[in-house]
Write a protein that holds these residues in place. Structure first.
Motif, PDB file in Angstrom:
ATOM      1  N   LEU A  68      77.022  10.169 -28.361  1.00  0.00           N
ATOM      2  CA  LEU A  68      77.785  10.757 -27.247  1.00  0.00           C
ATOM      3  C   LEU A  68      78.005  12.241 -27.497  1.00  0.00           C
ATOM      4  O   LEU A  68      77.750  13.077 -26.622  1.00  0.00           O
ATOM      5  CB  LEU A  68      79.152  10.077 -27.099  1.00  0.00           C
ATOM      6  CG  LEU A  68      79.195   8.771 -26.347  1.00  0.00           C
ATOM      7  CD1 LEU A  68      80.572   8.122 -26.472  1.00  0.00           C
ATOM      8  CD2 LEU A  68      78.845   8.984 -24.890  1.00  0.00           C
ATOM      9  N   GLN A  69      78.464  12.563 -28.700  1.00  0.00           N
ATOM     10  CA  GLN A  69      78.736  13.954 -29.048  1.00  0.00           C
ATOM     11  C   GLN A  69      77.463  14.802 -29.042  1.00  0.00           C
ATOM     12  O   GLN A  69      77.486  15.971 -28.682  1.00  0.00           O
ATOM     13  CB  GLN A  69      79.427  14.038 -30.408  1.00  0.00           C
ATOM     14  CG  GLN A  69      80.823  13.468 -30.384  1.00  0.00           C
ATOM     15  CD  GLN A  69      81.451  13.352 -31.772  1.00  0.00           C
ATOM     16  OE1 GLN A  69      80.760  13.347 -32.793  1.00  0.00           O
ATOM     17  NE2 GLN A  69      82.764  13.233 -31.789  1.00  0.00           N
ATOM     18  N   GLY A  70      76.362  14.202 -29.435  1.00  0.00           N
ATOM     19  CA  GLY A  70      75.075  14.905 -29.468  1.00  0.00           C
ATOM     20  C   GLY A  70      74.340  14.882 -28.143  1.00  0.00           C
ATOM     21  O   GLY A  70      73.239  15.425 -28.036  1.00  0.00           O
ATOM     22  N   HIS A  71      74.919  14.237 -27.128  1.00  0.00           N
ATOM     23  CA  HIS A  71      74.294  14.099 -25.802  1.00  0.00           C
ATOM     24  C   HIS A  71      72.913  13.443 -25.891  1.00  0.00           C
ATOM     25  O   HIS A  71      71.987  13.820 -25.187  1.00  0.00           O
ATOM     26  CB  HIS A  71      74.203  15.450 -25.085  1.00  0.00           C
ATOM     27  CG  HIS A  71      75.519  16.139 -24.949  1.00  0.00           C
ATOM     28  ND1 HIS A  71      76.479  15.712 -24.062  1.00  0.00           N
ATOM     29  CD2 HIS A  71      76.049  17.183 -25.608  1.00  0.00           C
ATOM     30  CE1 HIS A  71      77.548  16.483 -24.168  1.00  0.00           C
ATOM     31  NE2 HIS A  71      77.316  17.387 -25.115  1.00  0.00           N
ATOM     32  N   HIS A  72      72.787  12.458 -26.781  1.00  0.00           N
ATOM     33  CA  HIS A  72      71.515  11.757 -26.964  1.00  0.00           C
ATOM     34  C   HIS A  72      71.313  10.728 -25.869  1.00  0.00           C
ATOM     35  O   HIS A  72      72.224   9.987 -25.521  1.00  0.00           O
ATOM     36  CB  HIS A  72      71.482  11.053 -28.320  1.00  0.00           C
ATOM     37  CG  HIS A  72      71.598  11.994 -29.472  1.00  0.00           C
ATOM     38  ND1 HIS A  72      71.972  11.566 -30.727  1.00  0.00           N
ATOM     39  CD2 HIS A  72      71.383  13.330 -29.584  1.00  0.00           C
ATOM     40  CE1 HIS A  72      71.992  12.605 -31.545  1.00  0.00           C
ATOM     41  NE2 HIS A  72      71.640  13.678 -30.875  1.00  0.00           N
ATOM     42  N   GLU A  73      70.113  10.667 -25.355  1.00  0.00           N
ATOM     43  CA  GLU A  73      69.709   9.667 -24.372  1.00  0.00           C
ATOM     44  C   GLU A  73      68.341   9.144 -24.778  1.00  0.00           C
ATOM     45  O   GLU A  73      67.624   9.796 -25.530  1.00  0.00           O
ATOM     46  CB  GLU A  73      69.625  10.270 -22.969  1.00  0.00           C
ATOM     47  CG  GLU A  73      70.937  10.787 -22.427  1.00  0.00           C
ATOM     48  CD  GLU A  73      70.807  11.354 -21.027  1.00  0.00           C
ATOM     49  OE1 GLU A  73      71.727  11.130 -20.238  1.00  0.00           O
ATOM     50  OE2 GLU A  73      69.784  12.009 -20.734  1.00  0.00           O
ATOM     51  N   GLY A  74      67.972   7.998 -24.273  1.00  0.00           N
ATOM     52  CA  GLY A  74      66.654   7.478 -24.568  1.00  0.00           C
ATOM     53  C   GLY A  74      66.523   6.017 -24.206  1.00  0.00           C
ATOM     54  O   GLY A  74      67.502   5.361 -23.846  1.00  0.00           O
ATOM     55  N   ALA A  75      65.314   5.524 -24.285  1.00  0.00           N
ATOM     56  CA  ALA A  75      65.018   4.126 -23.986  1.00  0.00           C
ATOM     57  C   ALA A  75      64.458   3.474 -25.240  1.00  0.00           C
ATOM     58  O   ALA A  75      63.619   4.054 -25.923  1.00  0.00           O
ATOM     59  CB  ALA A  75      64.011   4.022 -22.854  1.00  0.00           C
ATOM     60  N   VAL A  76      64.942   2.285 -25.537  1.00  0.00           N
ATOM     61  CA  VAL A  76      64.458   1.528 -26.678  1.00  0.00           C
ATOM     62  C   VAL A  76      63.937   0.183 -26.171  1.00  0.00           C
ATOM     63  O   VAL A  76      64.581  -0.452 -25.337  1.00  0.00           O
ATOM     64  CB  VAL A  76      65.555   1.329 -27.754  1.00  0.00           C
ATOM     65  CG1 VAL A  76      66.796   0.676 -27.199  1.00  0.00           C
ATOM     66  CG2 VAL A  76      65.014   0.523 -28.941  1.00  0.00           C
TER      67      VAL A  76
END
Length: 138
Positions: A68-76
């Motif tokens: 959340l803090q790193g603004h990480h997004e992605g699909a696994v």
């Protein structure tokens, strides 16, 4: 409060089915797709129903704080070996989101879910299935 939307997609050509519920702080999308069996019968047409995830049985996935803090997004994309009783016997990351913590959070959440087992001529059988979690911040 943000909305979390899950979209279920089938590899059998069915249209997506949206379902939504609310969780504080994070918007999350999840798509599930059934895949091939771990040991398919010689004639795959004998498998009359694939293993499928029962979303209502799932615990709420938690977006890892660091992501959340790193603004990480992605699909696994995760693989799950579902036994004849609909329980997860094994799991693995098939395609990473690029963030190990997002991958593990999705795997942990889905491992607690119930599945409808695959059917081979009406009889429950063990089968691998895949589920794709898409993590998005909105």
């Amino acid at each position: 409060m943000f909305s979390i939307v899950r979209t279920v997609r089938s590899t059998l050509g069915c249209p997506p089915v949206p379902a939504s519920f609310y969780v504080a702080g994070v918007a999350f999308a999840c798509a599930a797709a059934a895949q091939a069996a771990s040991s398919p019968p010689a004639d795959d047409s004998a498998v009359t129903a694939r293993a499928t995830l029962e979303f209502r049985s799932c615990a709420k996935p938690q977006y890892p704080k660091a992501d959340l803090q790193g603004h990480h997004e992605g699909a696994v994309t995760l693989g799950f070996l579902v036994d004849e009783n609909g329980r997860v016997k094994d799991s693995k990351v098939m395609e990473s989101s690029g963030f190990a913590t997002l991958d593990e959070a999705a795997r942990t959440a889905l491992a607690t879910c119930g599945f409808r087992p695959a059917l081979d001529n009406g009889k429950p059988v063990q089968q691998w299935t895949s589920v794709k979690y898409v993590w998005t911040l909105r």
